[in-house]
Motif scaffolding. Sequence first.
Motif, PDB file in Angstrom:
ATOM      1  N   LEU A 140       0.854  -1.188   0.000  1.00  0.00           N
ATOM      2  CA  LEU A 140       0.000   0.000   0.000  1.00  0.00           C
ATOM      3  C   LEU A 140       0.887   1.233   0.000  1.00  0.00           C
ATOM      4  CD1 LEU A 140      -2.869   1.215   0.273  1.00  0.00           C
ATOM      5  CD2 LEU A 140      -2.524   1.127   2.749  1.00  0.00           C
ATOM      6  N   LEU A 141       0.782   2.035  -1.046  1.00  0.00           N
ATOM      7  CA  LEU A 141       1.586   3.258  -1.132  1.00  0.00           C
ATOM      8  C   LEU A 141       0.992   4.372  -0.284  1.00  0.00           C
ATOM      9  CD1 LEU A 141       2.417   3.501  -4.937  1.00  0.00           C
ATOM     10  CD2 LEU A 141       3.975   2.962  -3.073  1.00  0.00           C
ATOM     11  N   GLU A 142      -0.311   4.597  -0.448  1.00  0.00           N
ATOM     12  CA  GLU A 142      -0.957   5.694   0.259  1.00  0.00           C
ATOM     13  C   GLU A 142      -2.467   5.581   0.130  1.00  0.00           C
ATOM     14  OE1 GLU A 142       0.019   9.436  -1.587  1.00  0.00           O
ATOM     15  OE2 GLU A 142      -0.606   8.742  -3.559  1.00  0.00           O
ATOM     16  N   VAL A 143      -3.139   6.267   1.032  1.00  0.00           N
ATOM     17  CA  VAL A 143      -4.580   6.468   0.939  1.00  0.00           C
ATOM     18  C   VAL A 143      -4.793   7.967   1.048  1.00  0.00           C
ATOM     19  CG1 VAL A 143      -6.832   6.050   1.979  1.00  0.00           C
ATOM     20  CG2 VAL A 143      -5.110   4.241   1.992  1.00  0.00           C
ATOM     21  N   VAL A 144      -5.421   8.539   0.043  1.00  0.00           N
ATOM     22  CA  VAL A 144      -5.677   9.983   0.042  1.00  0.00           C
ATOM     23  C   VAL A 144      -7.170  10.229  -0.099  1.00  0.00           C
ATOM     24  CG1 VAL A 144      -3.417  10.622  -0.856  1.00  0.00           C
ATOM     25  CG2 VAL A 144      -5.253  10.138  -2.441  1.00  0.00           C
ATOM     26  N   ARG A 145      -7.610  11.316   0.482  1.00  0.00           N
ATOM     27  CA  ARG A 145      -9.021  11.697   0.389  1.00  0.00           C
ATOM     28  C   ARG A 145      -9.161  12.733  -0.712  1.00  0.00           C
ATOM     29  NH1 ARG A 145     -13.129  12.803   5.324  1.00  0.00           N
ATOM     30  NH2 ARG A 145     -14.896  13.535   4.090  1.00  0.00           N
ATOM     31  N   ASP A 146      -9.997  12.411  -1.690  1.00  0.00           N
ATOM     32  CA  ASP A 146     -10.250  13.310  -2.823  1.00  0.00           C
ATOM     33  C   ASP A 146     -11.532  14.057  -2.540  1.00  0.00           C
ATOM     34  OD1 ASP A 146     -10.551  14.603  -5.220  1.00  0.00           O
ATOM     35  OD2 ASP A 146     -10.870  12.795  -6.407  1.00  0.00           O
ATOM     36  N   ASP A 147     -11.410  15.348  -2.219  1.00  0.00           N
ATOM     37  CA  ASP A 147     -12.584  16.151  -1.891  1.00  0.00           C
ATOM     38  C   ASP A 147     -13.440  16.453  -3.103  1.00  0.00           C
ATOM     39  OD1 ASP A 147     -11.826  16.163   0.748  1.00  0.00           O
ATOM     40  OD2 ASP A 147     -10.688  18.013   0.552  1.00  0.00           O
ATOM     41  N   GLY A 148     -12.821  16.558  -4.274  1.00  0.00           N
ATOM     42  CA  GLY A 148     -13.576  16.803  -5.501  1.00  0.00           C
ATOM     43  C   GLY A 148     -14.346  18.113  -5.459  1.00  0.00           C
ATOM     44  N   PRO A 149     -15.120  18.359  -6.516  1.00  0.00           N
ATOM     45  CA  PRO A 149     -15.919  19.582  -6.570  1.00  0.00           C
ATOM     46  C   PRO A 149     -17.106  19.505  -5.609  1.00  0.00           C
ATOM     47  CG  PRO A 149     -16.237  18.257  -8.557  1.00  0.00           C
ATOM     48  CD  PRO A 149     -15.201  17.569  -7.733  1.00  0.00           C
ATOM     49  N   PRO A 150     -17.702  20.663  -5.282  1.00  0.00           N
ATOM     50  CA  PRO A 150     -18.865  20.673  -4.380  1.00  0.00           C
ATOM     51  C   PRO A 150     -20.017  19.834  -4.948  1.00  0.00           C
ATOM     52  CG  PRO A 150     -18.089  22.899  -4.830  1.00  0.00           C
ATOM     53  CD  PRO A 150     -17.322  21.987  -5.727  1.00  0.00           C
ATOM     54  N   PHE A 151     -20.781  19.244  -4.055  1.00  0.00           N
ATOM     55  CA  PHE A 151     -21.982  18.469  -4.386  1.00  0.00           C
ATOM     56  C   PHE A 151     -21.680  17.172  -5.128  1.00  0.00           C
ATOM     57  CE2 PHE A 151     -23.132  23.032  -4.526  1.00  0.00           C
ATOM     58  CZ  PHE A 151     -23.803  23.084  -3.306  1.00  0.00           C
ATOM     59  N   VAL A 152     -20.433  16.741  -5.105  1.00  0.00           N
ATOM     60  CA  VAL A 152     -20.040  15.467  -5.700  1.00  0.00           C
ATOM     61  C   VAL A 152     -19.531  14.599  -4.549  1.00  0.00           C
ATOM     62  CG1 VAL A 152     -18.422  14.349  -7.286  1.00  0.00           C
ATOM     63  CG2 VAL A 152     -19.451  16.537  -7.898  1.00  0.00           C
ATOM     64  N   PRO A 153     -19.861  13.317  -4.550  1.00  0.00           N
ATOM     65  CA  PRO A 153     -19.392  12.475  -3.441  1.00  0.00           C
ATOM     66  C   PRO A 153     -17.866  12.515  -3.295  1.00  0.00           C
ATOM     67  CG  PRO A 153     -20.929  11.266  -4.830  1.00  0.00           C
ATOM     68  CD  PRO A 153     -20.632  12.569  -5.523  1.00  0.00           C
ATOM     69  N   GLU A 154     -17.410  12.475  -2.054  1.00  0.00           N
ATOM     70  CA  GLU A 154     -15.981  12.428  -1.777  1.00  0.00           C
ATOM     71  C   GLU A 154     -15.527  10.972  -1.766  1.00  0.00           C
ATOM     72  OE1 GLU A 154     -14.786  14.691   1.664  1.00  0.00           O
ATOM     73  OE2 GLU A 154     -16.418  16.111   1.337  1.00  0.00           O
ATOM     74  N   PHE A 155     -14.290  10.743  -2.164  1.00  0.00           N
ATOM     75  CA  PHE A 155     -13.751   9.394  -2.232  1.00  0.00           C
ATOM     76  C   PHE A 155     -12.391   9.319  -1.573  1.00  0.00           C
ATOM     77  CE2 PHE A 155     -16.826   9.356  -5.614  1.00  0.00           C
ATOM     78  CZ  PHE A 155     -17.316   8.062  -5.599  1.00  0.00           C
ATOM     79  N   TYR A 156     -12.079   8.125  -1.074  1.00  0.00           N
ATOM     80  CA  TYR A 156     -10.713   7.785  -0.707  1.00  0.00           C
ATOM     81  C   TYR A 156     -10.108   7.081  -1.914  1.00  0.00           C
ATOM     82  CZ  TYR A 156     -11.917   8.473   4.218  1.00  0.00           C
ATOM     83  OH  TYR A 156     -12.318   8.994   5.422  1.00  0.00           O
ATOM     84  N   GLN A 157      -8.880   7.394  -2.217  1.00  0.00           N
ATOM     85  CA  GLN A 157      -8.145   6.704  -3.274  1.00  0.00           C
ATOM     86  C   GLN A 157      -7.011   5.942  -2.606  1.00  0.00           C
ATOM     87  OE1 GLN A 157      -6.563   9.184  -6.382  1.00  0.00           O
ATOM     88  NE2 GLN A 157      -5.330   7.531  -7.225  1.00  0.00           N
TER      89      GLN A 157
END
Length: 77
Positions: free
Chosen positions: A8-25
Amino acid sequence: MGEFDIGLLEVVRDDGPPFVPEFYQANFEITQDSNSFTMSVWIEVGSVPTVDLIRHAMNLLHLTAAQLAKQTEGWRM
């Protein structure tokens, strides 16, 4: 061909644009002998408890690799 080394290299949180679901990558580095590549899986924030995040990412990596192996089965020589 030897076994794969998967880390596992990393886990990052992608906030993305408003009103779009947020994801962990979750990014995994996969090496075998002199070959290497990176594979990412995405998990929607809040879809799994934080404590289970890595285990869920590992499961998604397994499911993705299994589907890839199945899809490319005809490529064997």
